[in-house]
Scaffold this active site. Sequence first.
Site, PDB file in Angstrom:
ATOM      1  N   GLU A  82      42.283  44.440  40.278  1.00 38.83           N
ATOM      2  CA  GLU A  82      41.269  44.002  41.253  1.00 38.83           C
ATOM      3  C   GLU A  82      40.703  42.635  40.861  1.00 38.83           C
ATOM      4  O   GLU A  82      40.559  41.741  41.700  1.00 38.83           O
ATOM      5  CB  GLU A  82      40.150  45.034  41.332  1.00 38.83           C
ATOM      6  CG  GLU A  82      38.990  44.627  42.217  1.00 38.83           C
ATOM      7  CD  GLU A  82      37.660  45.119  41.697  1.00 38.83           C
ATOM      8  OE1 GLU A  82      36.725  44.298  41.577  1.00 38.83           O
ATOM      9  OE2 GLU A  82      37.555  46.323  41.392  1.00 38.83           O
ATOM     10  N   HIS A  83      40.401  42.448  39.597  1.00 36.13           N
ATOM     11  CA  HIS A  83      39.905  41.157  39.120  1.00 36.13           C
ATOM     12  C   HIS A  83      40.955  40.058  39.281  1.00 36.13           C
ATOM     13  O   HIS A  83      40.652  38.942  39.707  1.00 36.13           O
ATOM     14  CB  HIS A  83      39.525  41.263  37.639  1.00 36.13           C
ATOM     15  CG  HIS A  83      38.186  41.876  37.393  1.00 36.13           C
ATOM     16  ND1 HIS A  83      37.182  41.232  36.712  1.00 36.13           N
ATOM     17  CD2 HIS A  83      37.674  43.077  37.729  1.00 36.13           C
ATOM     18  CE1 HIS A  83      36.118  42.005  36.634  1.00 36.13           C
ATOM     19  NE2 HIS A  83      36.396  43.156  37.246  1.00 36.13           N
ATOM     20  N   GLU A 159      32.291  43.728  31.009  1.00 30.54           N
ATOM     21  CA  GLU A 159      31.859  44.696  32.018  1.00 30.54           C
ATOM     22  C   GLU A 159      31.781  46.100  31.424  1.00 30.54           C
ATOM     23  O   GLU A 159      30.861  46.866  31.723  1.00 30.54           O
ATOM     24  CB  GLU A 159      32.819  44.666  33.212  1.00 30.54           C
ATOM     25  CG  GLU A 159      32.351  45.483  34.389  1.00 30.54           C
ATOM     26  CD  GLU A 159      33.234  45.331  35.617  1.00 30.54           C
ATOM     27  OE1 GLU A 159      32.974  46.032  36.624  1.00 30.54           O
ATOM     28  OE2 GLU A 159      34.185  44.527  35.585  1.00 30.54           O
TER      29      GLU A 159
END
Length: 459
Positions: A82-83, A159
Amino acid sequence: MTSRTHRTTARTSSEGRAVARTQTLLKGAAGAGTVRRTTLPGGLRIVTETLPTVRSVTFGIWAHVGSRDETPSLNGATHYLEHLLFKGTERRSALDISAAVDAVGGEMNAFTAKEYTCYYARVLDTDLPLAIDVVCDMLTGSLIEAEDVDAERGVILEEIAMTEDDPGDCVHDLFAHTMLGDTPLGRPVLGTVDTVNALTAERVRRFYKKHYDPTHLVVTAAGNVDHAKVVRQVRRAFEQAGALDRTDATPVAPRSGSRALRTAGRVGLLNRKTEQAHVILGMPGMARTDDRRWAMGVLNTALGGGMSSRLFQEVREKRGLAYSVYSYTSGFADCGLFGVYAGCRPNQVHDVLKICRDELDQVATHGLSDDEIHRAIGQLRGSTVLGLEDTGALMHRLGKSELCWGEQMSVDEMLSWIAAVTPDEVREVARDVLGQRPSLSVIGPLKDRQAARLDDVVA
Protein backbone atom coordinates in the site's frame (compact mmCIF):
# COMPACT_ATOMS: atom_id res chain seq x y z
CA MET A 1 -36.59 6.75 -2.22
CA THR A 2 -34.30 4.21 -3.84
CA SER A 3 -35.67 1.11 -5.52
CA ARG A 4 -33.88 -2.06 -6.48
CA THR A 5 -33.60 -3.01 -10.13
CA HIS A 6 -31.34 -5.28 -12.14
CA ARG A 7 -31.66 -3.89 -15.64
CA THR A 8 -28.65 -5.13 -17.62
CA THR A 9 -27.26 -3.83 -20.88
CA ALA A 10 -24.38 -5.34 -22.82
CA ARG A 11 -22.21 -3.39 -25.18
CA THR A 12 -20.81 -5.20 -28.19
CA SER A 13 -17.95 -4.59 -30.58
CA SER A 14 -18.38 -4.35 -34.35
CA GLU A 15 -17.76 -8.11 -34.49
CA GLY A 16 -20.67 -8.70 -32.13
CA ARG A 17 -18.49 -9.75 -29.21
CA ALA A 18 -19.68 -8.58 -25.79
CA VAL A 19 -17.13 -6.22 -24.25
CA ALA A 20 -18.89 -4.80 -21.20
CA ARG A 21 -21.95 -5.47 -19.10
CA THR A 22 -23.74 -2.68 -17.22
CA GLN A 23 -26.37 -3.13 -14.53
CA THR A 24 -28.49 -0.57 -12.73
CA LEU A 25 -28.48 -2.03 -9.23
CA LEU A 26 -30.41 0.69 -7.37
CA LYS A 27 -32.59 3.31 -9.00
CA GLY A 28 -32.96 6.62 -7.18
CA ALA A 29 -35.56 9.33 -7.66
CA ALA A 30 -34.41 11.91 -10.23
CA GLY A 31 -31.14 9.97 -10.51
CA ALA A 32 -29.98 10.68 -6.95
CA GLY A 33 -28.68 7.57 -5.26
CA THR A 34 -28.67 5.54 -8.47
CA VAL A 35 -26.05 2.77 -8.28
CA ARG A 36 -24.68 1.19 -11.45
CA ARG A 37 -22.12 -1.52 -12.06
CA THR A 38 -20.17 -2.20 -15.23
CA THR A 39 -18.04 -5.32 -15.59
CA LEU A 40 -15.34 -5.07 -18.24
CA PRO A 41 -14.19 -8.17 -20.14
CA GLY A 42 -10.92 -8.20 -18.20
CA GLY A 43 -12.90 -8.83 -15.01
CA LEU A 44 -12.67 -5.27 -13.69
CA ARG A 45 -15.81 -4.01 -11.91
CA ILE A 46 -16.75 -0.34 -11.84
CA VAL A 47 -19.49 0.72 -9.41
CA THR A 48 -20.79 4.28 -9.07
CA GLU A 49 -23.41 6.12 -7.04
CA THR A 50 -24.72 9.38 -8.49
CA LEU A 51 -25.40 12.38 -6.24
CA PRO A 52 -26.10 15.31 -8.58
CA THR A 53 -26.60 17.80 -5.73
CA VAL A 54 -22.98 17.73 -4.50
CA ARG A 55 -19.85 19.20 -6.08
CA SER A 56 -17.38 16.54 -4.97
CA VAL A 57 -16.50 12.98 -5.90
CA THR A 58 -14.65 10.30 -3.99
CA PHE A 59 -12.96 7.85 -6.32
CA GLY A 60 -11.43 4.63 -5.06
CA ILE A 61 -9.96 1.33 -6.15
CA TRP A 62 -10.39 -1.67 -3.87
CA ALA A 63 -8.15 -4.72 -3.97
CA HIS A 64 -9.46 -8.10 -2.85
CA VAL A 65 -6.41 -8.71 -0.69
CA GLY A 66 -5.66 -8.12 2.97
CA SER A 67 -3.34 -9.30 5.69
CA ARG A 68 -5.22 -12.61 5.97
CA ASP A 69 -3.85 -13.51 2.51
CA GLU A 70 -0.27 -13.44 3.78
CA THR A 71 1.92 -16.35 4.82
CA PRO A 72 3.76 -15.94 8.14
CA SER A 73 6.93 -14.79 6.36
CA LEU A 74 4.94 -12.27 4.29
CA ASN A 75 3.14 -10.73 7.28
CA GLY A 76 2.91 -7.01 6.58
CA ALA A 77 3.37 -7.32 2.80
CA THR A 78 -0.12 -6.02 1.96
CA HIS A 79 0.39 -2.88 4.02
CA TYR A 80 3.96 -2.47 2.74
CA LEU A 81 2.63 -2.61 -0.82
CA GLU A 82 0.00 0.00 0.00
CA HIS A 83 2.82 2.41 0.85
CA LEU A 84 4.89 1.51 -2.22
CA LEU A 85 2.15 2.25 -4.75
CA PHE A 86 2.55 5.93 -3.84
CA LYS A 87 6.29 5.86 -4.64
CA GLY A 88 6.14 6.21 -8.40
CA THR A 89 5.23 4.80 -11.81
CA GLU A 90 6.66 5.03 -15.33
CA ARG A 91 4.70 8.26 -15.78
CA ARG A 92 4.93 9.87 -12.35
CA SER A 93 7.35 10.22 -9.47
CA ALA A 94 6.16 10.11 -5.86
CA LEU A 95 6.18 13.92 -5.85
CA ASP A 96 4.18 14.03 -9.11
CA ILE A 97 1.50 11.79 -7.59
CA SER A 98 1.01 13.88 -4.47
CA ALA A 99 1.43 17.23 -6.24
CA ALA A 100 -1.20 16.42 -8.86
CA VAL A 101 -3.92 15.94 -6.25
CA ASP A 102 -2.67 18.75 -3.97
CA ALA A 103 -2.78 21.17 -6.90
CA VAL A 104 -6.56 20.83 -7.15
CA GLY A 105 -7.18 20.86 -3.40
CA GLY A 106 -7.95 17.16 -3.28
CA GLU A 107 -7.25 14.52 -0.67
CA MET A 108 -5.62 11.17 -1.35
CA ASN A 109 -4.95 8.25 0.96
CA ALA A 110 -5.19 4.48 1.38
CA PHE A 111 -5.79 1.87 4.04
CA THR A 112 -5.15 -1.82 4.54
CA ALA A 113 -7.48 -4.15 6.40
CA LYS A 114 -7.45 -7.87 7.08
CA GLU A 115 -9.53 -8.72 4.00
CA TYR A 116 -9.15 -5.81 1.57
CA THR A 117 -7.10 -2.73 0.65
CA CYS A 118 -8.39 0.61 -0.65
CA TYR A 119 -6.78 3.57 -2.45
CA TYR A 120 -8.87 6.70 -2.87
CA ALA A 121 -8.95 10.38 -3.78
CA ARG A 122 -11.59 13.01 -3.00
CA VAL A 123 -11.77 15.91 -5.46
CA LEU A 124 -14.10 18.44 -7.03
CA ASP A 125 -16.34 16.84 -9.63
CA THR A 126 -14.55 18.74 -12.42
CA ASP A 127 -11.25 17.19 -11.33
CA LEU A 128 -12.47 13.59 -11.38
CA PRO A 129 -10.62 12.74 -14.64
CA LEU A 130 -7.36 13.71 -12.94
CA ALA A 131 -8.12 11.57 -9.89
CA ILE A 132 -9.00 8.60 -12.10
CA ASP A 133 -5.80 8.96 -14.09
CA VAL A 134 -3.56 9.26 -11.01
CA VAL A 135 -5.08 6.46 -8.94
CA CYS A 136 -5.36 4.06 -11.89
CA ASP A 137 -1.75 4.79 -12.81
CA MET A 138 -0.67 3.96 -9.26
CA LEU A 139 -2.58 0.67 -9.23
CA THR A 140 -1.46 -0.53 -12.67
CA GLY A 141 2.00 0.95 -13.13
CA SER A 142 3.82 0.89 -9.81
CA LEU A 143 7.56 0.36 -10.25
CA ILE A 144 8.35 -1.02 -6.79
CA GLU A 145 12.02 -0.13 -7.05
CA ALA A 146 14.45 -1.66 -4.58
CA GLU A 147 15.56 1.76 -3.32
CA ASP A 148 11.96 2.73 -2.63
CA VAL A 149 11.37 -0.51 -0.75
CA ASP A 150 14.42 0.16 1.42
CA ALA A 151 13.47 3.80 2.03
CA GLU A 152 9.87 3.01 2.92
CA ARG A 153 10.95 0.25 5.28
CA GLY A 154 11.99 2.89 7.78
CA VAL A 155 8.63 4.64 7.48
CA ILE A 156 6.73 1.42 8.17
CA LEU A 157 8.95 0.54 11.11
CA GLU A 158 8.13 3.99 12.53
CA GLU A 159 4.43 3.28 12.00
CA ILE A 160 4.79 0.01 13.90
CA ALA A 161 6.60 1.88 16.68
CA MET A 162 3.86 4.51 16.74
CA THR A 163 1.23 1.80 17.17
CA GLU A 164 3.27 0.16 19.92
CA ASP A 165 3.38 3.53 21.70
CA ASP A 166 -0.42 3.73 21.64
CA PRO A 167 -1.68 1.01 24.00
CA GLY A 168 -5.31 1.89 23.24
CA ASP A 169 -4.62 0.85 19.65
CA CYS A 170 -2.17 -1.96 20.36
CA VAL A 171 -4.58 -3.77 22.68
CA HIS A 172 -6.86 -4.50 19.70
CA ASP A 173 -4.01 -6.34 17.94
CA LEU A 174 -3.35 -8.20 21.18
CA PHE A 175 -7.01 -9.20 21.46
CA ALA A 176 -7.07 -10.48 17.87
CA HIS A 177 -4.00 -12.59 18.62
CA THR A 178 -5.47 -13.78 21.91
CA MET A 179 -8.65 -14.92 20.16
CA LEU A 180 -7.28 -16.10 16.80
CA GLY A 181 -3.71 -17.07 17.64
CA ASP A 182 -0.88 -17.19 15.10
CA THR A 183 -3.22 -17.29 12.11
CA PRO A 184 -3.59 -14.83 9.22
CA LEU A 185 -6.49 -13.12 11.00
CA GLY A 186 -4.67 -13.13 14.32
CA ARG A 187 -1.48 -11.50 13.05
CA PRO A 188 -1.14 -7.68 12.87
CA VAL A 189 -1.93 -5.89 9.62
CA LEU A 190 1.30 -3.89 9.85
CA GLY A 191 3.43 -6.98 10.30
CA THR A 192 6.25 -7.12 12.82
CA VAL A 193 9.71 -5.58 12.89
CA ASP A 194 11.21 -8.94 11.90
CA THR A 195 8.84 -9.66 9.00
CA VAL A 196 9.05 -6.12 7.62
CA ASN A 197 12.86 -6.19 7.77
CA ALA A 198 12.85 -9.50 5.90
CA LEU A 199 10.67 -8.34 2.98
CA THR A 200 12.53 -7.72 -0.28
CA ALA A 201 11.53 -5.82 -3.41
CA GLU A 202 11.25 -9.06 -5.38
CA ARG A 203 8.89 -10.66 -2.85
CA VAL A 204 6.69 -7.56 -2.78
CA ARG A 205 6.63 -7.41 -6.60
CA ARG A 206 5.43 -11.03 -6.77
CA PHE A 207 2.74 -10.26 -4.21
CA TYR A 208 1.69 -7.23 -6.28
CA LYS A 209 1.41 -9.17 -9.53
CA LYS A 210 -0.55 -11.97 -7.90
CA HIS A 211 -3.15 -9.87 -6.08
CA TYR A 212 -3.59 -6.73 -8.21
CA ASP A 213 -4.98 -8.42 -11.29
CA PRO A 214 -8.16 -6.63 -12.56
CA THR A 215 -10.26 -9.62 -11.49
CA HIS A 216 -9.28 -8.77 -7.89
CA LEU A 217 -10.07 -5.05 -8.20
CA VAL A 218 -13.24 -3.00 -7.79
CA VAL A 219 -13.38 0.63 -8.89
CA THR A 220 -15.85 2.84 -7.04
CA ALA A 221 -16.95 6.45 -7.34
CA ALA A 222 -19.59 8.36 -5.39
CA GLY A 223 -20.72 11.95 -5.92
CA ASN A 224 -21.58 14.08 -8.91
CA VAL A 225 -20.57 11.48 -11.47
CA ASP A 226 -21.70 10.25 -14.86
CA HIS A 227 -21.35 6.47 -14.82
CA ALA A 228 -20.64 6.10 -18.54
CA LYS A 229 -17.88 8.72 -18.40
CA VAL A 230 -16.26 7.07 -15.38
CA VAL A 231 -16.30 3.71 -17.20
CA ARG A 232 -14.68 5.22 -20.31
CA GLN A 233 -11.97 7.00 -18.33
CA VAL A 234 -11.16 3.99 -16.15
CA ARG A 235 -11.14 1.65 -19.10
CA ARG A 236 -8.82 3.93 -21.03
CA ALA A 237 -6.40 4.11 -18.10
CA PHE A 238 -6.32 0.33 -17.62
CA GLU A 239 -6.01 -0.39 -21.33
CA GLN A 240 -3.11 2.04 -21.69
CA ALA A 241 -1.36 0.10 -18.94
CA GLY A 242 -2.05 -3.21 -20.71
CA ALA A 243 -4.06 -4.37 -17.69
CA LEU A 244 -7.13 -5.55 -19.63
CA ASP A 245 -5.43 -7.84 -22.13
CA ARG A 246 -7.38 -10.87 -20.94
CA THR A 247 -10.90 -10.88 -22.33
CA ASP A 248 -12.20 -14.07 -20.75
CA ALA A 249 -11.55 -13.19 -17.11
CA THR A 250 -14.27 -13.05 -14.49
CA PRO A 251 -14.22 -11.23 -11.14
CA VAL A 252 -13.22 -13.17 -8.05
CA ALA A 253 -16.14 -14.12 -5.83
CA PRO A 254 -16.57 -12.78 -2.29
CA ARG A 255 -14.80 -14.75 0.39
CA SER A 256 -16.89 -17.51 1.90
CA GLY A 257 -16.71 -20.28 4.45
CA SER A 258 -17.71 -20.89 8.03
CA ARG A 259 -15.24 -21.31 10.84
CA ALA A 260 -16.40 -21.66 14.42
CA LEU A 261 -14.02 -20.07 16.91
CA ARG A 262 -13.63 -22.23 19.97
CA THR A 263 -11.61 -19.92 22.17
CA ALA A 264 -12.47 -19.59 25.84
CA GLY A 265 -10.68 -18.39 28.91
CA ARG A 266 -7.57 -17.13 27.14
CA VAL A 267 -5.62 -14.25 28.67
CA GLY A 268 -3.14 -12.05 26.81
CA LEU A 269 -1.06 -9.66 28.92
CA LEU A 270 1.58 -7.10 27.95
CA ASN A 271 3.03 -5.56 31.09
CA ARG A 272 4.02 -2.01 30.21
CA LYS A 273 4.62 1.22 32.09
CA THR A 274 1.55 3.10 30.95
CA GLU A 275 -0.62 5.56 32.83
CA GLN A 276 -3.72 3.50 32.15
CA ALA A 277 -4.50 -0.17 31.88
CA HIS A 278 -6.18 -0.96 28.55
CA VAL A 279 -8.43 -4.00 28.54
CA ILE A 280 -10.61 -5.89 26.06
CA LEU A 281 -12.96 -8.58 27.33
CA GLY A 282 -14.66 -10.51 24.57
CA MET A 283 -15.66 -13.68 22.82
CA PRO A 284 -16.39 -15.07 19.33
CA GLY A 285 -18.94 -13.00 17.43
CA MET A 286 -20.53 -13.43 14.00
CA ALA A 287 -19.33 -13.61 10.44
CA ARG A 288 -20.37 -10.62 8.38
CA THR A 289 -22.76 -12.76 6.30
CA ASP A 290 -24.63 -14.12 9.32
CA ASP A 291 -28.35 -13.36 9.01
CA ARG A 292 -28.38 -12.42 12.69
CA ARG A 293 -25.90 -9.57 12.23
CA TRP A 294 -28.68 -6.97 12.40
CA ALA A 295 -29.74 -8.21 15.82
CA MET A 296 -26.07 -8.33 16.82
CA GLY A 297 -25.74 -4.68 15.80
CA VAL A 298 -28.68 -3.71 17.99
CA LEU A 299 -27.27 -5.69 20.92
CA ASN A 300 -23.85 -4.06 20.51
CA THR A 301 -25.40 -0.60 20.39
CA ALA A 302 -27.42 -1.17 23.55
CA LEU A 303 -24.46 -2.64 25.42
CA GLY A 304 -21.73 -0.15 24.57
CA GLY A 305 -22.62 2.00 21.59
CA GLY A 306 -23.35 5.35 23.18
CA MET A 307 -23.75 7.44 26.31
CA SER A 308 -27.02 5.72 27.26
CA SER A 309 -25.58 2.22 26.82
CA ARG A 310 -25.34 -0.25 29.68
CA LEU A 311 -21.56 -0.24 29.91
CA PHE A 312 -21.15 3.53 29.64
CA GLN A 313 -23.71 4.10 32.36
CA GLU A 314 -22.37 1.46 34.74
CA VAL A 315 -18.63 2.03 34.31
CA ARG A 316 -18.37 5.76 33.63
CA GLU A 317 -21.51 7.58 34.69
CA LYS A 318 -22.32 5.76 37.92
CA ARG A 319 -18.83 4.89 39.14
CA GLY A 320 -16.41 7.14 37.26
CA LEU A 321 -13.98 4.30 36.66
CA ALA A 322 -13.11 5.03 33.02
CA TYR A 323 -13.19 7.82 30.49
CA SER A 324 -13.50 5.53 27.48
CA VAL A 325 -15.60 2.37 27.54
CA TYR A 326 -17.41 0.81 24.60
CA SER A 327 -18.25 -2.44 22.86
CA TYR A 328 -17.66 -3.35 19.22
CA THR A 329 -18.00 -6.15 16.68
CA SER A 330 -15.64 -7.28 13.92
CA GLY A 331 -17.08 -9.49 11.19
CA PHE A 332 -14.98 -11.43 8.71
CA ALA A 333 -15.95 -13.82 5.92
CA ASP A 334 -15.95 -16.87 8.14
CA CYS A 335 -15.94 -15.73 11.75
CA GLY A 336 -16.26 -12.69 13.97
CA LEU A 337 -15.31 -11.08 17.27
CA PHE A 338 -17.20 -9.21 19.96
CA GLY A 339 -15.27 -7.12 22.46
CA VAL A 340 -15.66 -4.64 25.30
CA TYR A 341 -12.87 -2.06 25.64
CA ALA A 342 -12.09 0.11 28.64
CA GLY A 343 -9.15 2.27 29.71
CA CYS A 344 -8.73 2.82 33.45
CA ARG A 345 -6.21 3.36 36.24
CA PRO A 346 -4.21 0.18 36.85
CA ASN A 347 -5.38 -0.17 40.44
CA GLN A 348 -9.01 -0.24 39.25
CA VAL A 349 -8.65 -2.74 36.42
CA HIS A 350 -10.29 -5.59 38.30
CA ASP A 351 -13.23 -3.42 39.37
CA VAL A 352 -13.83 -2.43 35.75
CA LEU A 353 -13.49 -5.99 34.49
CA LYS A 354 -15.87 -7.30 37.14
CA ILE A 355 -18.54 -4.76 36.15
CA CYS A 356 -18.13 -5.56 32.47
CA ARG A 357 -18.26 -9.32 33.07
CA ASP A 358 -21.30 -8.95 35.33
CA GLU A 359 -23.13 -6.89 32.71
CA LEU A 360 -22.37 -9.38 29.94
CA ASP A 361 -23.55 -12.26 32.12
CA GLN A 362 -26.67 -10.32 33.12
CA VAL A 363 -27.65 -9.59 29.54
CA ALA A 364 -26.85 -13.13 28.44
CA THR A 365 -29.12 -14.55 31.15
CA HIS A 366 -31.93 -12.03 31.35
CA GLY A 367 -31.66 -10.07 28.10
CA LEU A 368 -32.18 -6.38 27.53
CA SER A 369 -35.40 -4.55 28.28
CA ASP A 370 -37.75 -3.63 25.46
CA ASP A 371 -36.97 0.06 26.07
CA GLU A 372 -33.23 -0.54 25.69
CA ILE A 373 -33.76 -2.47 22.48
CA HIS A 374 -36.09 0.10 20.90
CA ARG A 375 -33.71 2.91 21.85
CA ALA A 376 -30.80 1.00 20.32
CA ILE A 377 -32.76 0.40 17.10
CA GLY A 378 -33.44 4.11 16.79
CA GLN A 379 -29.82 4.97 17.54
CA LEU A 380 -28.51 2.45 15.02
CA ARG A 381 -30.87 3.65 12.29
CA GLY A 382 -29.87 7.25 12.85
CA SER A 383 -26.14 6.59 12.98
CA THR A 384 -26.37 4.49 9.82
CA VAL A 385 -27.84 7.39 7.84
CA LEU A 386 -25.62 10.06 9.40
CA GLY A 387 -22.58 7.95 8.67
CA LEU A 388 -23.38 7.98 4.95
CA GLU A 389 -23.78 11.73 4.53
CA ASP A 390 -20.54 12.28 2.57
CA THR A 391 -19.13 10.91 -0.66
CA GLY A 392 -16.22 9.18 1.08
CA ALA A 393 -18.54 7.08 3.22
CA LEU A 394 -20.67 6.20 0.20
CA MET A 395 -17.61 5.18 -1.80
CA HIS A 396 -16.54 2.99 1.11
CA ARG A 397 -19.97 1.32 1.24
CA LEU A 398 -19.90 0.62 -2.52
CA GLY A 399 -16.49 -1.01 -2.44
CA LYS A 400 -16.96 -3.05 0.69
CA SER A 401 -20.39 -4.26 -0.43
CA GLU A 402 -19.08 -5.35 -3.83
CA LEU A 403 -16.05 -7.18 -2.42
CA CYS A 404 -17.63 -8.69 0.67
CA TRP A 405 -21.20 -9.45 -0.43
CA GLY A 406 -21.19 -9.13 -4.21
CA GLU A 407 -24.31 -6.95 -4.12
CA GLN A 408 -25.44 -3.46 -3.17
CA MET A 409 -28.03 -2.68 -0.52
CA SER A 410 -29.84 0.64 -0.41
CA VAL A 411 -29.98 2.73 2.74
CA ASP A 412 -33.73 2.13 2.91
CA GLU A 413 -33.15 -1.63 2.85
CA MET A 414 -30.60 -1.38 5.65
CA LEU A 415 -32.99 0.71 7.73
CA SER A 416 -35.75 -1.83 7.12
CA TRP A 417 -33.56 -4.71 8.29
CA ILE A 418 -32.65 -2.81 11.46
CA ALA A 419 -36.27 -1.81 12.14
CA ALA A 420 -37.40 -5.42 11.70
CA VAL A 421 -35.21 -6.70 14.54
CA THR A 422 -37.36 -8.00 17.39
CA PRO A 423 -36.59 -8.06 21.12
CA ASP A 424 -36.68 -11.87 21.05
CA GLU A 425 -34.03 -11.94 18.30
CA VAL A 426 -31.77 -9.64 20.28
CA ARG A 427 -32.17 -11.76 23.41
CA GLU A 428 -31.43 -14.94 21.48
CA VAL A 429 -28.23 -13.43 20.08
CA ALA A 430 -27.30 -12.24 23.57
CA ARG A 431 -27.64 -15.79 24.90
CA ASP A 432 -25.61 -17.27 22.06
CA VAL A 433 -22.79 -14.71 21.98
CA LEU A 434 -22.55 -13.33 25.52
CA GLY A 435 -23.22 -16.72 27.07
CA GLN A 436 -19.82 -17.94 25.91
CA ARG A 437 -16.85 -17.98 28.23
CA PRO A 438 -14.84 -14.82 27.45
CA SER A 439 -11.17 -14.21 26.78
CA LEU A 440 -9.20 -11.18 27.90
CA SER A 441 -6.37 -8.93 26.70
CA VAL A 442 -4.65 -6.36 28.91
CA ILE A 443 -1.88 -3.82 28.39
CA GLY A 444 -0.66 -1.94 31.43
CA PRO A 445 1.62 -1.85 34.49
CA LEU A 446 -0.05 -4.64 36.43
CA LYS A 447 1.61 -5.91 39.57
CA ASP A 448 2.20 -9.62 39.97
CA ARG A 449 -0.81 -10.14 42.23
CA GLN A 450 -3.04 -8.25 39.78
CA ALA A 451 -1.82 -10.30 36.84
CA ALA A 452 -2.37 -13.51 38.79
CA ARG A 453 -6.04 -12.64 39.23
CA LEU A 454 -6.76 -12.17 35.51
CA ASP A 455 -7.56 -15.84 35.04
CA ASP A 456 -10.39 -15.43 37.53
CA VAL A 457 -12.05 -12.84 35.24
CA VAL A 458 -12.48 -15.38 32.43
CA ALA A 459 -13.17 -18.42 34.61
